[in-house]
Structures are given as C-alpha cells and as structure tokens.
Scaffold this motif. Structure first.
Motif, short mmCIF file in Angstrom:
data_model
loop_
_atom_site.label_atom_id
_atom_site.label_comp_id
_atom_site.label_asym_id
_atom_site.label_seq_id
_atom_site.Cartn_x
_atom_site.Cartn_y
_atom_site.Cartn_z
N CYS A 8 0.88 -1.01 0.17
CA CYS A 8 -0.18 -0.04 -0.17
C CYS A 8 0.85 1.46 0.07
CB CYS A 8 -0.97 0.09 1.21
SG CYS A 8 -1.89 1.39 1.55
N CYS A 11 -0.23 3.24 3.76
CA CYS A 11 0.42 2.89 4.78
C CYS A 11 1.52 1.85 4.84
CB CYS A 11 -0.96 2.18 5.76
SG CYS A 11 -1.60 0.64 4.98
N CYS A 30 -6.07 -2.29 -0.23
CA CYS A 30 -5.32 -2.66 1.03
C CYS A 30 -6.37 -2.86 2.08
CB CYS A 30 -4.71 -1.06 1.42
SG CYS A 30 -3.76 -1.22 3.15
N CYS A 33 -6.26 -0.14 5.11
CA CYS A 33 -6.72 1.45 5.02
C CYS A 33 -7.85 1.35 3.91
CB CYS A 33 -5.71 2.39 5.18
SG CYS A 33 -4.81 2.43 3.60
ZN LIG Z 1 -3.04 0.90 3.28
#
Ligand SMILES: [Zn+2]
Length: 114
Positions: A8, A11, A30, A33
């Motif tokens: 990702c 994050c 993801c 998140c």
């Molecule tokens: Zn993420």
C-alpha cells in the motif's frame, strides 16, 4: 493458484491476494486502510522457488507476464531449458555467468564491456 502481494502506498502494509482468473488492479484494496493505491510486488512464493523448480515449471510456450522479465532470477531460464531439452549439460562457465547475471545484472553488463 497465483498469490500476489501488494504494498500500500498509503500505509505501506502488505496485502496478500489470491488471484482467481483475471482480476483488474482496481479490485485490489489495501486490507488495512482500504486504499486502492497499491503496487504489486514479487510474490514470496516465487522468491522461495528454487532454480530447479523454476526450470521444471518453465513453459516456453506460455505467455510471460511483465514481471517474469523484470525478475532477474528468470534470466537465462530459456537457455537452460533449451540445453536440458537437447540433453546438453550446461558448462560451469555458463552456470557461473548465469548466476552472476541473476544476482547482479548491472555488474555483468559492465564486465562484458571491458
Ligand atoms: Zn493501506
């Protein structure tokens, strides 16, 4: 079943995806998140695959993905396959050069220039 890992951009967590048939990039989110800003990385399944396993699973007739060519460990796989098919044992020199190419492609390019 192919397994892909995506990192990702938001994050930087890894999301593992089991791909069944074609799956568009937009379908990958993801896990942490929910961001769709994910980038595919080389699957750990391939990383742990040994050279001989790679060679025996190599199919010259199959269409290669872009990642196949990006993966330096696949360098020379076709040559190895052809040698094996012809019943020719690769020479030590060939194997050494191949190993160098796979682990450090840029150095070998410099070596052959001089
Ligand atoms: Zn993420």
């Amino acid at each position: 079943m192919p397994i892909y890992e995506y990192r990702c951009a938001g994050c930087s967590n890894l999301t593992t995806v089991f791909v069944q048939g074609y799956q568009g990039k937009d379908d990958i989110r993801c896990e942490f998140c929910g961001s769709t800003e994910v980038k595919r990385i080389i699957s750990p399944v391939n990383v742990h695959q040994s050279s001989s396993e790679k060679l025996s699973s190599y199919d010259p007739a199959s269409k290669k993905s872009e990642s196949f060519y990006r993966d330096s460990r696949n360098i020379g796989l076709h040559a190895e396959h052809m040698l094996k098919k012809a019943g020719v044992k690769p020479t030590e020199e060939f194997k050494t050069k191949l190993e160098k190419l796979r682990t450090d492609p840029s150095r070998v390019i410099k070596d052959s220039d001089s």
